[in-house]
Design a protein around this motif. Sequence first.
Motif, short mmCIF file in Angstrom:
data_model
loop_
_atom_site.label_atom_id
_atom_site.label_comp_id
_atom_site.label_asym_id
_atom_site.label_seq_id
_atom_site.Cartn_x
_atom_site.Cartn_y
_atom_site.Cartn_z
N ARG A 79 2.02 37.21 7.30
CA ARG A 79 0.65 36.69 7.35
C ARG A 79 -0.32 37.72 6.76
O ARG A 79 -0.36 38.88 7.19
CB ARG A 79 0.26 36.36 8.78
N PHE A 80 -1.10 37.29 5.77
CA PHE A 80 -2.11 38.13 5.16
C PHE A 80 -3.48 37.63 5.61
O PHE A 80 -3.80 36.45 5.46
CB PHE A 80 -2.00 38.07 3.63
N HIS A 81 -4.28 38.54 6.13
CA HIS A 81 -5.54 38.17 6.77
C HIS A 81 -6.72 38.28 5.80
O HIS A 81 -6.73 39.10 4.87
CB HIS A 81 -5.81 39.05 7.98
N CYS A 82 -7.72 37.46 6.02
CA CYS A 82 -9.00 37.59 5.35
C CYS A 82 -9.86 38.52 6.22
O CYS A 82 -9.66 38.62 7.44
CB CYS A 82 -9.68 36.23 5.22
N TRP A 83 -10.83 39.17 5.59
CA TRP A 83 -11.67 40.07 6.38
C TRP A 83 -12.49 39.31 7.42
O TRP A 83 -12.85 39.85 8.47
CB TRP A 83 -12.60 40.88 5.47
N LYS A 84 -12.76 38.02 7.13
CA LYS A 84 -13.49 37.19 8.09
C LYS A 84 -12.47 36.43 8.91
O LYS A 84 -11.83 35.49 8.42
CB LYS A 84 -14.43 36.24 7.36
N ASP A 119 -14.66 25.36 -10.72
CA ASP A 119 -15.08 24.43 -9.67
C ASP A 119 -14.01 24.17 -8.62
O ASP A 119 -14.30 23.58 -7.57
CB ASP A 119 -15.48 23.09 -10.31
N GLU A 120 -12.80 24.56 -8.88
CA GLU A 120 -11.72 24.29 -7.93
C GLU A 120 -11.97 25.04 -6.62
O GLU A 120 -12.39 26.19 -6.61
CB GLU A 120 -10.38 24.73 -8.52
N THR A 121 -11.68 24.40 -5.51
CA THR A 121 -11.88 25.03 -4.21
C THR A 121 -10.54 25.27 -3.51
O THR A 121 -9.58 24.52 -3.67
CB THR A 121 -12.77 24.17 -3.28
N ILE A 122 -10.52 26.36 -2.76
CA ILE A 122 -9.35 26.73 -1.96
C ILE A 122 -9.86 26.96 -0.54
O ILE A 122 -10.87 27.63 -0.34
CB ILE A 122 -8.68 27.99 -2.52
N ARG A 123 -9.17 26.41 0.43
CA ARG A 123 -9.64 26.50 1.82
C ARG A 123 -9.17 27.81 2.46
O ARG A 123 -7.99 28.15 2.45
CB ARG A 123 -9.17 25.31 2.64
N CYS A 124 -10.12 28.54 3.04
CA CYS A 124 -9.83 29.77 3.76
C CYS A 124 -9.94 29.52 5.26
O CYS A 124 -11.00 29.14 5.76
CB CYS A 124 -10.80 30.88 3.34
N VAL A 125 -8.83 29.72 5.99
CA VAL A 125 -8.84 29.54 7.44
C VAL A 125 -8.75 30.90 8.15
O VAL A 125 -8.47 30.96 9.35
CB VAL A 125 -7.67 28.63 7.88
N GLY A 126 -8.95 31.97 7.38
CA GLY A 126 -8.91 33.31 7.97
C GLY A 126 -7.62 34.06 7.71
O GLY A 126 -7.52 35.25 7.99
N HIS A 127 -6.64 33.36 7.13
CA HIS A 127 -5.38 34.03 6.79
C HIS A 127 -4.60 33.15 5.82
O HIS A 127 -4.90 31.97 5.63
CB HIS A 127 -4.54 34.29 8.04
N SER A 128 -3.55 33.76 5.25
CA SER A 128 -2.64 33.02 4.38
C SER A 128 -1.23 33.50 4.67
O SER A 128 -0.97 34.71 4.72
CB SER A 128 -2.99 33.28 2.91
N ASP A 129 -0.33 32.54 4.89
CA ASP A 129 1.06 32.88 5.21
C ASP A 129 1.90 32.85 3.93
O ASP A 129 1.95 31.82 3.24
CB ASP A 129 1.64 31.91 6.23
N VAL A 130 2.52 33.95 3.62
CA VAL A 130 3.41 34.04 2.46
C VAL A 130 4.81 34.32 3.01
O VAL A 130 5.09 35.44 3.49
CB VAL A 130 2.96 35.15 1.50
N PHE A 131 5.66 33.28 2.94
CA PHE A 131 6.98 33.34 3.59
C PHE A 131 6.77 33.69 5.07
O PHE A 131 6.09 32.97 5.78
CB PHE A 131 7.90 34.32 2.86
N ASP A 132 7.29 34.80 5.53
CA ASP A 132 7.17 35.11 6.95
C ASP A 132 6.13 36.20 7.22
O ASP A 132 6.10 36.77 8.30
CB ASP A 132 8.52 35.57 7.50
#
Length: 654
Positions: free
Chosen positions: A367-372, A352-365
């Motif tokens: 940026r990893f993108h979501c396909w959407k 049930d835990e939710t994680i917010r997707c804003v289209g990318h995730s920054d890991v240190f310096d």
Amino acid sequence: MKRGPKETAESARRLSRRAVLLGTAQLGLVGVLGARMATLQVDQADEFRMLAEENRINIGLIPPARGLIYDINGVVLADNEQHYTITMTREGAGDVDEVLARLNRLIAIDPEQLEKAREELKARSAFVPVTVAERVSWEDISRVTVNAPALPGVVAELGRSRHYPQGTDMAHVVGYVGPVSDFDLSRIDDQDPLLQIPRFQIGKTMVENNLERDLRGSAGTKRVEVNAAGRVMRELDRVEGTPGADVQLTVDARLQNYIQARLSGESAAAIVMDVTNGDLKGIGSAPTYDPNVFVQGISVALWDELNERDIDAKLHRRPLAAKTVQGTYPPGSTFKMVTALAALEDGQVTADETIRCVGHSDVFDVRFHCWKRSGHGNMDLNNSLKQSCDVYYYDIAQRVGIDKIAAMGRKLGLGERHDLPMSAVRSGIMPDKVWKQETRGEEWRVGDTVNASIGQGYVATSPLQLAVMTARIATGKAVKPRLVKSIGGVEQPSGEGESLGLNENNLRRIRRAMFDVVNNNRGTAYRSRIAEERFKMAGKTGTSQVRRITAEERERGVTRNEDLPWNRRDHALYVAFAPMDNPKYAVAVVVEHGGGGSTAAAPIARDVLLQALYEGTPPLEAYPSAMRGRIAEQQRRLSAMIRDIQPGRTADQA
């Protein structure tokens, strides 16, 4: 009564005359014998020495009948054809060139074949028969037989040659045989004298090669009397060899025929696996080839054509490769079930835990993108799989770590070389920290974990491994793939495995999310759903990149697959099992450079699954109503490529 002196003297004279006569006769007989012995030993010595050396009893090998290969229903996949061959021995021929010239005047022999026979006659022992011509007509055999006195050392024989009735359908499963070569002799540790017979056929690839010893059988022997000219006078006795063992595979020839037809025009692979026992029902790879052309030895021109050496590398589709087991690909989003299960089992995330997707995730310096690009918003486990959100998996993968993700992948059958009698079965790559240190000499980075979480980076899997993964998720058991049902009538071990030891609640959550991927209108595979309630499937789409997308390209807009060269387009993947409530089959499809998994791979997997579940062409009612017109047209088109293969009959008879 006492004799007088006169009678005694007379008796002595008679005895002396008899002794002289007998002695004379004996001397005469000894003289005759001596003269005859002198004639034999001196005057005719060379003649009898030649006859003693050249009149002999030859012992020859009789090649056994090679074992047949059948499908699960008894359809012949590999059989033996009888044909006539012409052989020659150097010691029997004497003047090899002259005899070959006479033979060539009687029957037409390919010049290349004639020269090859001439070279083999020089290289082989004088008494070893060398094949001069194969698949000779009865008329040619008759001409050779009639002219036998003028062709010393030449023998017309009835032989056997391998034939593959299913043609291109089974090339990547059964493989093919070919004449034993010096290279074969150098690489195999086998002292079987059969291998010394010129043109003796042995398995070169796939099942034919891996079960060679079972299929080959053992040689018989024959003793023949040969005269001074080297001609066989009579056969003294014959002991037939032991035929090779027949092999029955788990593959269904009718389903395989459909898979190959459905993959036509693609560079792709599809596997159908029975989740209850691991039996592989279909193993299709496209494009394919006709294994019959390899049986007598393939020409250089055709070999180059099959290797596409004259075709632009951008279109190289590798028809000789069995992509099902030899091809390895980034699994893309089909790997997300592995990451999710690892996190659930480790307690790093709840359903049930939710994680917010804003289209990318920054890991240190980085940026990893979501396909959407715009993001998916708040995602729980079910929605993350249903809509294939990347950011969700970036987050949970960092919590659980690569080592536990890799351990889960191996438990589900990834990174493992599955034991099948096929050629060059790949193990793929299920990377972890130790793997990178040992193979790359580098430390594992967080960014590597993020990439691996969505089946990119170093992760590489084969279609076979993806089918095994799906079967294990569907059953919760360590199902193993099985290709051989029996050898010589002896049943081979089942692939049904023991429990994986995973939490059943976690497995149910993953299965339910896979079901929604296909049957929820927001799922990525919704357009490839099955309408028939009892055959509803659960699945997961995947798209794996084969090129790096730069920041500049993202800024101006990522180039569409259809606008790229073929070899730079994404791979399309899809895995599924059905029926949802009582799983029977798992399927994995990879379309090389096909673009999106939902558009290229999922429709193929659905059609193949329905074909397996219905054991034939499914009714149009099995498809959503909006698709039935297009499916009807597809079925009409495929009907021209689908044969009516009945159990117990060959494709040639169908």
